[in-house]
Design a protein around this motif. Sequence first.
Motif, PDB file in Angstrom:
ATOM      1  N   LYS A   1      33.180  32.640  44.546  1.00 42.26           N
ATOM      2  CA  LYS A   1      32.471  33.259  43.432  1.00 42.26           C
ATOM      3  C   LYS A   1      33.427  34.120  42.585  1.00 42.26           C
ATOM      4  CE  LYS A   1      28.521  35.058  44.586  1.00 42.26           C
ATOM      5  NZ  LYS A   1      27.524  36.059  45.087  1.00 42.26           N
ATOM      6  N   LEU A   2      34.294  34.875  43.249  1.00 41.35           N
ATOM      7  CA  LEU A   2      35.267  35.707  42.543  1.00 41.35           C
ATOM      8  C   LEU A   2      36.234  34.847  41.724  1.00 41.35           C
ATOM      9  CD1 LEU A   2      36.085  38.160  45.477  1.00 41.35           C
ATOM     10  CD2 LEU A   2      34.906  38.798  43.364  1.00 41.35           C
ATOM     11  N   TYR A   3      36.711  33.776  42.329  1.00 43.11           N
ATOM     12  CA  TYR A   3      37.669  32.885  41.658  1.00 43.11           C
ATOM     13  C   TYR A   3      37.038  32.204  40.449  1.00 43.11           C
ATOM     14  CZ  TYR A   3      40.838  28.899  41.026  1.00 43.11           C
ATOM     15  OH  TYR A   3      41.694  27.954  40.496  1.00 43.11           O
ATOM     16  N   ASN A   4      35.830  31.703  40.608  1.00 41.47           N
ATOM     17  CA  ASN A   4      35.160  31.038  39.488  1.00 41.47           C
ATOM     18  C   ASN A   4      34.939  32.000  38.325  1.00 41.47           C
ATOM     19  OD1 ASN A   4      35.052  28.574  40.801  1.00 41.47           O
ATOM     20  ND2 ASN A   4      33.007  28.917  41.640  1.00 41.47           N
ATOM     21  N   LYS A   5      34.628  33.251  38.626  1.00 42.50           N
ATOM     22  CA  LYS A   5      34.452  34.244  37.565  1.00 42.50           C
ATOM     23  C   LYS A   5      35.779  34.532  36.874  1.00 42.50           C
ATOM     24  CE  LYS A   5      31.861  37.127  35.249  1.00 42.50           C
ATOM     25  NZ  LYS A   5      30.736  36.637  34.401  1.00 42.50           N
ATOM     26  N   ALA A   6      36.859  34.587  37.642  1.00 43.89           N
ATOM     27  CA  ALA A   6      38.183  34.834  37.061  1.00 43.89           C
ATOM     28  C   ALA A   6      38.567  33.729  36.086  1.00 43.89           C
ATOM     29  CB  ALA A   6      39.227  34.944  38.170  1.00 43.89           C
TER      30      ALA A   6
ATOM     31  N   VAL B   1      38.698  40.512  38.906  1.00 41.57           N
ATOM     32  CA  VAL B   1      37.267  40.425  39.216  1.00 41.57           C
ATOM     33  C   VAL B   1      37.042  41.193  40.514  1.00 41.57           C
ATOM     34  CG1 VAL B   1      35.268  38.957  39.643  1.00 41.57           C
ATOM     35  CG2 VAL B   1      37.108  38.150  38.134  1.00 41.57           C
TER      36      VAL B   1
ATOM     37  N   GLU C   1      32.653  34.669  49.614  1.00 43.74           N
ATOM     38  CA  GLU C   1      32.536  35.231  48.269  1.00 43.74           C
ATOM     39  C   GLU C   1      33.799  35.007  47.436  1.00 43.74           C
ATOM     40  OE1 GLU C   1      29.810  36.105  47.201  1.00 43.74           O
ATOM     41  OE2 GLU C   1      28.569  36.921  48.805  1.00 43.74           O
TER      42      GLU C   1
ATOM     43  N   GLU D   1      36.836  32.355  34.033  1.00 42.83           N
ATOM     44  CA  GLU D   1      36.183  32.540  32.741  1.00 42.83           C
ATOM     45  C   GLU D   1      37.061  33.334  31.768  1.00 42.83           C
ATOM     46  OE1 GLU D   1      32.294  34.224  33.209  1.00 42.83           O
ATOM     47  OE2 GLU D   1      31.660  32.712  34.682  1.00 42.83           O
TER      48      GLU D   1
ATOM     49  N   THR E   1      36.310  42.754  35.256  1.00 45.04           N
ATOM     50  CA  THR E   1      34.860  42.718  35.396  1.00 45.04           C
ATOM     51  C   THR E   1      34.524  42.836  36.876  1.00 45.04           C
ATOM     52  OG1 THR E   1      32.843  41.536  34.738  1.00 45.04           O
ATOM     53  CG2 THR E   1      34.620  40.197  35.654  1.00 45.04           C
ATOM     54  N   SER E   2      33.239  42.891  37.186  1.00 39.03           N
ATOM     55  CA  SER E   2      32.813  42.920  38.582  1.00 39.03           C
ATOM     56  C   SER E   2      31.577  42.042  38.738  1.00 39.03           C
ATOM     57  CB  SER E   2      32.492  44.351  39.037  1.00 39.03           C
ATOM     58  OG  SER E   2      31.397  44.885  38.318  1.00 39.03           O
ATOM     59  N   ILE E   3      31.381  41.540  39.941  1.00 35.89           N
ATOM     60  CA  ILE E   3      30.205  40.742  40.255  1.00 35.89           C
ATOM     61  C   ILE E   3      29.623  41.222  41.582  1.00 35.89           C
ATOM     62  CG2 ILE E   3      30.978  38.686  39.001  1.00 35.89           C
ATOM     63  CD1 ILE E   3      31.838  37.483  41.691  1.00 35.89           C
TER      64      ILE E   3
END
Length: 236
Positions: free
Chosen positions: A108-113, A120, A105, A115, A192-194
């Motif tokens: 996924k966390l890194y890719n969201k960061a 995250v 995961e 943005e 944010t959170s995912i």
Amino acid sequence: MNENPHISIVSPVYRAEKCINKLVEEIQLVMNKINVSYEIVLVDDRSPDNSWEAIKQISKNNLSVKSIRLSRNFGQHPAIMAGINNANGEWIVVMDCDLQDQPKEIEKLYNKALEGFDVVLARREKRKDSFLKRLSSKIFYKIFNYLSGIDANSEVANFGIYNRKVINAVSQVNDYVKFFPLFIKWVGYNTTSIVVEHDNRNDGKSSYSLSKLIALAFDTIISFSDKPLKIFTAIG
């Protein structure tokens, strides 16, 4: 080890001798996929098993792994603080060592960061914990939220990715009581959170009993809120 890694992965270690090798292997798999420089910071919270011996062996054979041992058992959150204070990455991932926080995961966390977020957080909508653990967590957060006035979410714990400036700010919160999620809320920044997958515990059992969670809640609340004082004053 790269002196200036792009990502540092920090994990407090307690009773993890049987799963620490798997943790490191899975972190390496995802970091090689992301293809950025990294380091793994393992902090032994004076585990009573052979976790320290396992960590030392891993770090001896793997230059990307940094091993730290506390002078005594301080608890999970002081161990996290020790880890982030010794992490050099531009981004810092904090995760538990028992593989309930799944290394896959991190991508996924890194890719969201990327943005544009500074923090995250991993949100565990389907927790793979025992009924007692889930109940204890709910009680903890109900007490904590009521007395602190902070809206903390029981689905979110320590697992997440944090920008260097956030970690620098958290490191300046020099409070005797250490509670990493509260420090993150305290310093602010764009958060944010995912949703992430939460797995079963790979080995052992949680070191947090209901009594320990309640004690942590009261220690943290007394340190950061005057509401208990107002309540006791009103009662008096």
